[in-house]
Design an enzyme around this catalytic site. Structure first.
Site, mmCIF file in Angstrom:
data_model
loop_
_atom_site.group_PDB
_atom_site.id
_atom_site.type_symbol
_atom_site.label_atom_id
_atom_site.label_comp_id
_atom_site.label_asym_id
_atom_site.label_seq_id
_atom_site.Cartn_x
_atom_site.Cartn_y
_atom_site.Cartn_z
ATOM 1 N N GLU A 160 8.279 2.529 14.067
ATOM 2 C CA GLU A 160 9.045 3.018 12.921
ATOM 3 C C GLU A 160 9.031 4.540 13.008
ATOM 4 O OE1 GLU A 160 7.110 0.334 9.767
ATOM 5 O OE2 GLU A 160 9.261 -0.047 9.574
ATOM 6 N N ASN A 212 0.805 -1.229 0.000
ATOM 7 C CA ASN A 212 0.000 0.000 0.000
ATOM 8 C C ASN A 212 0.836 1.277 0.000
ATOM 9 O OD1 ASN A 212 0.836 -0.363 2.643
ATOM 10 N ND2 ASN A 212 -1.073 0.369 3.538
ATOM 11 N N CYS A 219 -3.140 0.868 6.725
ATOM 12 C CA CYS A 219 -3.351 0.254 8.041
ATOM 13 C C CYS A 219 -3.925 1.278 8.998
ATOM 14 C CB CYS A 219 -2.104 -0.401 8.610
ATOM 15 S SG CYS A 219 -0.585 0.211 7.976
ATOM 16 N N GLU A 236 4.583 -4.453 12.265
ATOM 17 C CA GLU A 236 3.603 -3.368 12.140
ATOM 18 C C GLU A 236 2.440 -3.967 11.367
ATOM 19 O OE1 GLU A 236 1.253 -0.818 11.283
ATOM 20 O OE2 GLU A 236 2.603 -0.231 9.675
HETATM 21 C C1 UN1 Z 1 -0.362 3.052 6.486
HETATM 22 O O1 UN1 Z 1 -1.331 3.453 7.119
HETATM 23 O O2 UN1 Z 1 -0.400 1.948 5.933
HETATM 24 O O3 UN1 Z 1 0.034 8.084 8.061
HETATM 25 C C2 UN1 Z 1 0.851 3.900 6.369
HETATM 26 C C3 UN1 Z 1 -0.097 8.045 6.842
HETATM 27 C C4 UN1 Z 1 1.083 7.703 5.970
HETATM 28 C C5 UN1 Z 1 1.562 6.308 6.218
HETATM 29 C C6 UN1 Z 1 0.445 5.334 6.339
HETATM 30 N N1 UN1 Z 1 2.131 8.649 6.223
HETATM 31 O O4 UN1 Z 1 -1.167 8.286 6.337
#
Ligand code: UN1
Length: 502
Positions: free
Chosen positions: A470, A158, A290, A256
């Site tokens: 992370e 993603n 996610c 994660e």
């Molecule tokens: C993810 O949610 O899979 O916080 C990563 C965000 C992005 C990273 C998301 N900088 O929306």
């Protein structure tokens, strides 16, 4: 680095600075989810032999790379950032064609890799350890950060450039070497990133890419005795397998995983702002984050209005090929993903939730060769329903009514996940109360559940993560280990805990 091995569109594994085919001769096609007639490239479907080669190359390269002064390693990372900046648009286009999300988001994905590069390059001249007084006279105590060794990295589809960058840049600046596996459906964006790193001067063997399927590549990587740390981003189901596998050989392991992120909207919220946030949080990246907003818990006083307006606004979003700048939502990443999402819509219907918009595949003449799903809103969802408990990873959001903030927090916390969370209110007291009460690694006030910045810790609690972070200094903690040093300049034996001078 020439990114292509033989023909225009066949990519090898990238091992020790060379292009290496899978010894089995197996390959996989990388196709555009907006139009599956478009083939982006052929990638190796690798297995054990290629993983072993890559790990051995990384192990050999570690001897030298770990001794390069950190500020020198950082200079290579800064050059990488500059190359990514130059090619931002080209790499964003490749990413949109590879995984479907719209151009403004893929530009954001490349930008996130650039931000990560600059942040961790700065660590080349920090990477602070600590000094502390000794309990004994004429004795000096300190600890410094050392690299861990060969790091295995398993990436999702993603954020196909940003998430690999969260892993690679902190690992490299700290002096580790890496074997990295992209998701089997998004290898091109990782090849672009590693291509930029190689042009910037990352030496052969320091970063190795092995493409293929999780059970054929990932499994060997997590079991390899020379791999000292594994960083994984993906589903909770796979994370559990990786965690178990790593613990058998005492590898450090950062997981994660999934989310079922709640957004709470209280009666006093700025409703327009909350609606903007809900649309972006739930349907950005077609819901495939996610951190996506997948449950909206709305207080009774504004529930009806919020529901109506959300459904109405969701229907105005333009669905289509992400390369078209006027499009709001691209396809989901694959046919399998589309089927999973539509299956959850069916589950929601059967459970008795009320579908107020969407719920179907979007297959107009222009979109018929892609995997598009309409933005979908369910209301009157019960917290126990599967659509309120399980991660869907698509443009589907569940609305749940609540009576009070306490009630909302109970619903919000009543799932197995705990990655991100959000609250809309104008009441500072209730906002602070919620920040403390929400079981989540990330909490947003008056903003949706997505939008993490690279210099802050990113990760979740419960089944969303295993305690590591992370981004920010958390990443450095994972990719370094402490060397504790005592320097005794007293010229006599001094025994800690036993000799207790005045
Ligand atoms: C993810 O949610 O899979 O916080 C990563 C965000 C992005 C990273 C998301 N900088 O929306």
């Amino acid at each position: 680095m020439t990114t292509i091995a033989s023909s225009m569109k066949t990519y090898g594994n990238f091992i020790d600075g060379k292009w290496v085919p899978a010894s089995s001769g197996n390959t996989s096609e990388n196709r555009n989810p907006a139009d599956n007639r478009e083939l982006l490239g052929i990638f190796q479907r690798s297995a054990g032999p290629e993983v072993n080669l890559a790990v051995e190359a990384a192990d050999a390269a570690f001897q030298k790379w770990s001794r390069v002064p950190a500020p020198r390693r950082a200079e290579i990372i800064i050059r990488t950032a500059a190359i990514l900046e130059e090619r931002k648009d080209e790499y964003a286009r490749d990413m949109t064609r590879e995984m479907g999300k719209v151009l403004k988001e893929t530009r954001g994905d490349v930008q996130e890799a650039i931000d990560t590069a600059y942040y961790f390059a700065g660590e080349g001249r920090r990477m602070f350890g600590l000094t502390t007084p000794s309990e004994l006279p004429n004795k000096f105590a300190l600890c410094s950060r050392e690299p861990v060794g060969v790091c295995g990295m398993i990436c999702p589809w993603n954020f196909p450039m940003a998430i690999p960058s969260w892993k690679l840049f902190p690992a490299l600046v700290a002096g580790n070497t890496c074997v990295i596996k992209p998701a089997e459906i998004t290898p091109l964006s990782l090849m672009n990133l590693v291509g930029a790193m190689t042009e910037a001067g990352v030496p052969p063997g320091v970063v190795n890419v092995v493409t293929g399927h999780a059970h054929e590549v990932g499994a060997v990587l997590t079991q390899h005795p020379l791999v000292r740390a594994v960083s994984f981003t993906g589903s909770t189901e796979v994370g559990r397998i990786i965690g178990e596998s790593c613990s058998r050989s005492f590898k450090r392991c950062a997981l994660e995983m999934g989310g079922k992120n709640p957004m709470i909207v209280l009666d006093d919220a700025n409703l327009d702002l909350a609606l903007d946030g809900a649309l972006w949080g739930a349907f950005g990246t077609a819901g495939q984050r996610c951190t996506a907003t997948s449950r909206i818990i709305v207080q009774k006083g504004v529930y009806k209005r919020f529901t109506e307006e959300l459904a109405q606004r969701a229907q105005t979003l333009r669905i289509g090929n992400g390369l078209d700048e006027s499009v709001d939502i691209g396809p989901v990443v694959s046919k399998t993903q589309m089927e999973t999402v539509l299956h959850y819509v069916e589950i929601g219907r059967r459970e008795g939730a009320r579908l107020v918009c969407g719920g179907e595949r979007f297959d107009t003449a222009e979109c018929g060769h892609g995997y598009f799903v309409e933005p979908t809103v369910f209301t009157d969802v019960d917290p126990k329903m599967r659509i309120a408990q399980e991660e869907i990873f698509g443009p589907v959001v569940a609305l749940l009514p609540c009576n009070s903030l306490e009630d909302a927090i109970q619903i919000a916390n009543g799932v197995n996940y705990g990655l991100s969370s959000a609250l809309y209110t104008r009441d500072i007291n209730r906002a602070l109360e919620a920040i403390a009460a929400l079981d989540a690694g990330i909490a947003y006030i008056n903003a949706p559940t997505i939008g993490a910045e690279v210099h802050l810790p990113f990760g979740g609690v419960k089944q969303s993560g295993n305690g590591h972070r992370e981004g920010g200094v958390g990443a450095l903690d994972f990719y370094t280990q402490w060397k504790t040093v005592y320097i005794d300049y007293s010229d006599r034996l001094q025994r800690a805990q036993i000799d207790r001078p005045e």
